[in-house]
Design an enzyme around this catalytic site. Structure first.
Site, PDB file in Angstrom:
ATOM      1  N   ARG A 141      -3.618  33.659 -16.693  1.00 46.92           N
ATOM      2  CA  ARG A 141      -3.987  34.707 -15.733  1.00 46.92           C
ATOM      3  C   ARG A 141      -3.013  35.880 -15.844  1.00 46.92           C
ATOM      4  O   ARG A 141      -1.795  35.698 -15.702  1.00 46.92           O
ATOM      5  CB  ARG A 141      -3.945  34.115 -14.315  1.00 46.92           C
ATOM      6  CG  ARG A 141      -4.170  35.112 -13.207  1.00 46.92           C
ATOM      7  CD  ARG A 141      -5.605  35.547 -13.144  1.00 46.92           C
ATOM      8  NE  ARG A 141      -5.850  36.403 -11.988  1.00 46.92           N
ATOM      9  CZ  ARG A 141      -6.971  37.082 -11.813  1.00 46.92           C
ATOM     10  NH1 ARG A 141      -7.949  36.991 -12.713  1.00 46.92           N
ATOM     11  NH2 ARG A 141      -7.139  37.838 -10.753  1.00 46.92           N
ATOM     12  N   GLU A 183       0.819  -1.213   0.000  1.00 42.45           N
ATOM     13  CA  GLU A 183       0.000   0.000   0.000  1.00 42.45           C
ATOM     14  C   GLU A 183       0.854   1.265   0.000  1.00 42.45           C
ATOM     15  O   GLU A 183       0.581   2.205  -0.743  1.00 42.45           O
ATOM     16  CB  GLU A 183      -0.943   0.008   1.209  1.00 42.45           C
ATOM     17  CG  GLU A 183      -1.845   1.232   1.219  1.00 42.45           C
ATOM     18  CD  GLU A 183      -2.958   1.155   2.249  1.00 42.45           C
ATOM     19  OE1 GLU A 183      -4.002   0.588   1.918  1.00 42.45           O
ATOM     20  OE2 GLU A 183      -2.772   1.657   3.367  1.00 42.45           O
TER      21      GLU A 183
END
Ligand SMILES: Cc1cc2nc3c(=O)[nH]c(=O)nc-3n(C[C@H](O)[C@H](O)[C@H](O)COP(=O)(O)OP(=O)(O)OC[C@H]3O[C@@H](n4cnc5c(N)ncnc54)[C@H](O)[C@@H]3O)c2cc1C
Length: 379
Positions: free
Chosen positions: A268, A242
């Site tokens: 932007r 995991e």
């Protein structure tokens, strides 16, 4: 794509193409804390959940590196980090232990259904009084004729509200630490097992989580996974998989966020020019690129070692620590690059930050990973 074989690169592209077809409704479901069973089923149908499980048990039989690349592509193409987290938890802490430690009957009963999406699994070790010190658990498994009686309570259990199968860890014998702990395959409908209400949390909100209560819960001897007292080893095996593999998905998520920042910083404009032209903005994005590349290298190193049958306790801890912390930094910087828009839920940037924080806690906190690394250095 560097390092990987043409087949692995093709696998990555195919998972990415699939991931991009998943519904884009995460914003709403994050608010409502709603898991998508439909997306889960589609992932299973595509072969995500079964990727590393051998074909004879219903999986795809991929090696670890190929599996990691698939999970990276899923994290990159799918913006539902909760779903990706639930899938990872299911694979490493339900499928892997049954594949590795299960009897022929247990594999036959569960593996194909866990791979094809019929069943959802979860892993119940943490208790209210035993988190990092998981082996300090109080839950008991009392041997009785024909089986065991389980008692105790568990918390923070990912997938519990939707699970068909719970792998329950409890103390079945004398011993300190991992000794005396056993693992059991418990069906959700078993008498004496209750799943609490869904827990409300900061991030990964589309991944359901709950407490689990065991009250005189009888399970037959066939429910024992591995041998009696083998629970500690089963837990460590799941954690090794995991810690490394979940972070593969995180690499994909970080890359997606970095690319969103590149696009936004070019578009932007402030003070008459794109904000990308301000070095304090572009440096943040350059740092994201460093983090993504280093994270991927650390994750794939663990995959390569696993594919070559080598121990990865320390390397998985190194990857987990670096990637989870780099993901928090990347998403915090992304909020800054997007300014006020990054802080608003609508753009999904702040969600990335909330989702990333959990990575420094689940599968062993950053502090515990550093203990493992320090031990590996003989400290
Ligand atoms: C998103 C998410 C999903 C999870 N899913 C599951 C699941 O499916 N199944 C399951 O069983 N559990 C799950 N957990 C629980 C998780 O494994 C625990 O939260 C984690 O192990 C930490 O335990 P704790 O929360 O009790 O914190 P504690 O252990 O109480 O730690 C509190 C703080 O003390 C520090 N600390 C503790 N011991 C040491 C030490 N020896 N040295 C240095 N620092 C230390 C910790 O690092 C932390 O900062 C999940 C948690 C999260 C956040």
């Amino acid at each position: 794509m560097e390092w990987v074989t043409p087949e692995q690169a093709e696998h990555y592209e195919s998972v990415l193409g699939f991931a991009r077809t998943l519904p884009r409704d995460t914003l709403e479901r994050d608010r409502e804390e709603m898991f998508s069973r439909e997306a889960w089923n589609r992932c299973a149908e595509f072969g995500i959940q079964g990727m590393p499980i051998p074909a004879e048990f219903g999986g795809g039989g991929a090696d670890v590196v190929t599996t990691m690349l698939g999970l990276e592509a899923l994290g990159y193409g799918c913006d539902d980090a909760g779903l990706v987290f639930s899938i990872n938890a299911h694979m490493w802490t339900s499928e892997v232990p049954i594949w590795t430690f299960g009897t022929a009957q247990q594999r036959e009963r569960w593996l194909a259904g866990l791979c094809d999406g019929r069943f959802i699994g979860c892993h119940t070790i943490t208790e209210p009084g035993a988190g990092s010190d998981a082996f300090g658990m109080k839950s008991t498994a009392k041997p009785v004729p024909g089986g065991f009686v389980l008692n105790g309570s568990k918390t923070f259990i990912t997938n519990a509200p939707v699970a068909d199968l719970l792998i329950v860890f409890a103390r079945s014998g004398e011993g300190i630490g991992p000794y005396g702990i056993s693992a059991f395959l418990v069906e959700a409908a078993t008498k004496g097992l209750t799943v609490g209400g869904q827990l409300d949390k900061m991030g990964l909100r589309t991944s359901p989580m709950a407490e689990v209560f065991l009250e005189d819960c009888f399970v037959p001897s066939e429910a024992l996974l591995g041998g009696e007292g083998q629970g500690g080893e089963i837990f460590q095996t799941s954690m090794r998989w995991e810690r490394a593999c979940i972070m593969a998905s995180q690499v994909g998520t970080m890359r997606r966020t970095m690319e969103a920042c590149v696009t936004y910083a070019r578009e932007r404009r402030q003070f008459g020019k794109p904000i990308a032209k301000f070095e304090s903005v572009s440096d943040k994005i350059a740092n994201m690129k460093v983090a993504v590349d280093a994270a991927r290298a650390l994750v794939l190193r663990v995959g390569w070692l696993m594919d070559h049958g080598r121990d990865t306790m320390v390397e998985a801890a190194v990857a987990k620590t670096f990637v989870s912390e780099a993901a928090v930094r990347t998403h915090l910087d992304a909020v800054q690059v997007f300014g006020g828009y990054g802080y608003m839920t609508e753009y999904g940037i702040e969600r990335g930050l909330r989702d990333a924080v959990g990575g420094t806690i689940y599968s062993g906190t950053s502090e515990i990973q550093r203990r493992i690394i320090a031990r590996g250095l003989g400290l």
